[in-house]
Design an enzyme around this catalytic site. Structure first.
Site, PDB file in Angstrom:
ATOM      1  N   ARG A 124       0.823  -1.220   0.000  1.00  0.00           N
ATOM      2  CA  ARG A 124       0.000   0.000   0.000  1.00  0.00           C
ATOM      3  C   ARG A 124       0.853   1.264   0.000  1.00  0.00           C
ATOM      4  O   ARG A 124       1.972   1.277   0.489  1.00  0.00           O
ATOM      5  CB  ARG A 124      -0.969  -0.042   1.204  1.00  0.00           C
ATOM      6  N   ASP A 326     -15.193   2.966   3.300  1.00  0.00           N
ATOM      7  CA  ASP A 326     -15.008   1.616   3.848  1.00  0.00           C
ATOM      8  C   ASP A 326     -16.262   0.757   3.687  1.00  0.00           C
ATOM      9  O   ASP A 326     -16.198  -0.466   3.852  1.00  0.00           O
ATOM     10  CB  ASP A 326     -14.648   1.687   5.342  1.00  0.00           C
ATOM     11  N   LYS A 353      -6.760  -0.141  -1.005  1.00  0.00           N
ATOM     12  CA  LYS A 353      -7.149  -0.540   0.361  1.00  0.00           C
ATOM     13  C   LYS A 353      -6.534  -1.916   0.638  1.00  0.00           C
ATOM     14  O   LYS A 353      -5.561  -2.301  -0.007  1.00  0.00           O
ATOM     15  CB  LYS A 353      -8.676  -0.549   0.487  1.00  0.00           C
ATOM     16  N   ARG A 357     -10.143  -3.263  -4.090  1.00  0.00           N
ATOM     17  CA  ARG A 357     -11.546  -3.590  -3.791  1.00  0.00           C
ATOM     18  C   ARG A 357     -12.465  -3.406  -4.992  1.00  0.00           C
ATOM     19  O   ARG A 357     -13.533  -4.026  -5.034  1.00  0.00           O
ATOM     20  CB  ARG A 357     -12.041  -2.763  -2.594  1.00  0.00           C
TER      21      ARG A 357
HETATM   22  C1  S3P Z   1      -9.088   5.445   8.586  1.00  0.00           C
HETATM   23  C2  S3P Z   1      -9.183   6.216   7.476  1.00  0.00           C
HETATM   24  C3  S3P Z   1      -9.581   5.722   6.150  1.00  0.00           C
HETATM   25  C4  S3P Z   1     -10.228   4.341   6.249  1.00  0.00           C
HETATM   26  C5  S3P Z   1      -9.493   3.415   7.151  1.00  0.00           C
HETATM   27  C6  S3P Z   1      -9.392   3.985   8.558  1.00  0.00           C
HETATM   28  C7  S3P Z   1      -8.686   6.073   9.859  1.00  0.00           C
HETATM   29  O1  S3P Z   1      -8.437   5.652   5.333  1.00  0.00           O
HETATM   30  O2  S3P Z   1     -10.357   3.768   4.969  1.00  0.00           O
HETATM   31  O3  S3P Z   1     -10.159   2.172   7.225  1.00  0.00           O
HETATM   32  O4  S3P Z   1      -8.875   5.464  10.929  1.00  0.00           O
HETATM   33  O5  S3P Z   1      -8.178   7.199   9.809  1.00  0.00           O
HETATM   34  P1  S3P Z   1      -7.883   6.969   4.583  1.00  0.00           P
HETATM   35  O6  S3P Z   1      -8.444   8.132   5.283  1.00  0.00           O
HETATM   36  O7  S3P Z   1      -6.422   6.978   4.673  1.00  0.00           O
HETATM   37  O8  S3P Z   1      -8.369   6.831   3.188  1.00  0.00           O
END
Ligand code: S3P
Length: 447
Positions: A124, A326, A353, A357
């Protein structure tokens, strides 16, 4: 590798169930408890593997945490200047949030550290956090991959007597993880941190900083933080974590698609920057109710109920897509049972992700006999509202949300389905199978 066997629902799903505590809030609670000036109490810890990775990282840096095994954690904070150099590389497992948020904390330390993760996390993009941290003087290196950087990450030490510089940064990609990493690094900086985001992302870090007395301000898409003068500035706290709406979305969508169902999830997080899935439910014509019950360190929570509904196709894109990023895998299940063609756009971020996905959702829907077309930044789904879907044998590809979406599709199939490679569900919803069973579904875990 464990697998799930799921039978088509023979009766409506019904009941009121707890859901695991919010993973995003859990990470932040652990971080602020560890950096606070005393003893904090966190209730409702989920034991999801992602949160456990964050807890283990702090333990490896000398933070004492006592766990009663029932979800109650006593964390002895060490203040902003009290972390110790870890003896070994810190394992973030599958957790992008652990890696990105911890980068912000570790980049500011006078000692060296290393962050690594599993195969999925090692693919990632980390450049989004590495580059702005470097801009404020951090020493941080990853593995070059094209224009980007991937894990493992090597961090620090900051040269003796130096601190991170002030930062003004506009995020090129909306990301709460990057925003949070920069704000956390800002706690240790010599001047303010200003982050501007193109779309407002989840604001758990800001809410918790504010509730704990840190000088943080939000003005529309701009967040600014002044570093506290005192390393013991973060006050210890007691927090009962709210439930995770992203996890709740799986039993709630199951209720929407299984005839006659009525399901409630308890103490579920309702932070508006996270609650895009409620607007998605509305868009597909799902009958639901959300009743606020209180708040915990600035995070609202309440009961959410969903009734089986006649679904119609919807378009999920733009700001709504960002607010429900999500939940897109489970929203695709609504599209599979809706009348008409649904469109998901502006979700390119799904490609980086836990798995790609977009590709995984299209493959999954196809396996259950639902026509779906992949686009560069999204996908389209032709719903099959009438009659059962085709039972399938699929693999999760190691992605927890794909595994759980598959289980919900299987509830409306024409025979038993088998979902392989489901250990990953423990990253976010360790009691998923038991929760579906409690609602009346026939789900078996085979190890
Ligand atoms: C999250 C932010 C999101 C989300 C992840 C949890 C967090 O990612 O997809 O599951 O806890 O800040 P991004 O904001 O980096 O896209």
């Amino acid at each position: 590798m464990a697998r799930l066997r799921v039978r088509p629902a023979a009766r409506p799903l019904s009941g009121s169930v707890p859901v695991p505590s919010d993973k995003s809030i859990g990470h932040r609670a652990l971080i602020f408890a560890a950096l606070s000036a005393g003893d904090s109490l966190i209730r409702g810890f989920s034991y999801g593997e992602d949160n456990v990775a964050t807890l283990s990282a702090f333990r490896a840096m000398g933070v004492a945490a006592r766990d009663d095994g029932q979800g109650v954690l006593h964390v002895r904070g060490v203040g902003l200047a009290g972390l110790r150099a870890p003896a070994e590389s810190l394992d973030c497992g599958n957790s992008g949030t652990t890696m990105r948020l911890m980068s912000g904390v570790l980049a500011a330390q006078p000692f060296a550290s290393r962050l690594h993760g599993d195969a999925s996390l090692s693919r990632r993009p980390m450049g989004r956090v590495v580059h702005p941290l470097r801009q404020r003087g951090a020493v941080i290196w990853g593995v070059p991959k094209g224009d980007d950087v991937t894990a493992p990450l090597e961090l620090g030490p900051l040269p003796e007597g130096t601190r991170l510089a002030p930062l003004e940064y506009t995020l090129p990609v909306p990301s709460a993880q990057v925003k949070s990493a920069l704000l956390l690094s800002g706690l240790f900086a010599s001047g303010p941190t200003v982050v501007v985001e193109p779309l407002v992302t989840r604001d758990h870090t800001e809410r918790m900083m504010n509730a704990l007395g840190m000088p943080i301000q939000t003005l529309g898409p701009m967040v600014s933080l002044h570093p506290p003068a005192d390393p013991m500035a973060i006050r210890p706290f007691e927090l009962e974590l709210p439930g995770d709406l992203s996890a709740a979305a799986f039993p709630l969508v199951a209720a929407a698609v299984v005839d006659g169902s009525l399901v409630t999830t308890r103490r579920t997080g309702l932070n508006p920057t996270r609650a895009g899935i409620l607007d998605v439910l509305r868009g597909f014509g799902v009958e639901f109710g959300a009743v606020p019950q209180g708040d915990a360190l600035g995070e609202p929570f309440g009961e959410v109920s969903v009734r089986a509904s006649a679904l119609s196709a919807a378009h999920v894109g733009g700001e709504l897509a960002a607010r429900s990023i999500d939940e897109i895998p489970i929203a695709a299940v609504l599209a599979a049972r809706a009348r008409g063609v649904s469109q998901f756009s502006d979700v390119r971020e799904l490609r980086v992700k836990e798995s790609d996905r977009i590709a995984a959702i299209v493959r999954l829907l196809g396996a259950f006999g639902v026509a779906a077309e992949e686009r560069e930044d999204g996908f389209a789904v032709e719903g099959r509202p009438q009659g059962p879907l085709s039972a399938a044998e699929v693999s999760s590809g190691g992605d927890h949300r794909i595994a759980m979406a598959a289980a919900v599709l299987a509830l409306v199939a024409d025979g038993e389905s088998r979902i392989d490679d489901v250990d990953c569900i423990a990253t976010s919803f360790p009691r998923f199978a038991g929760t579906l069973r409690a609602l009346g579904a026939e789900v078996e875990v085979e190890t």
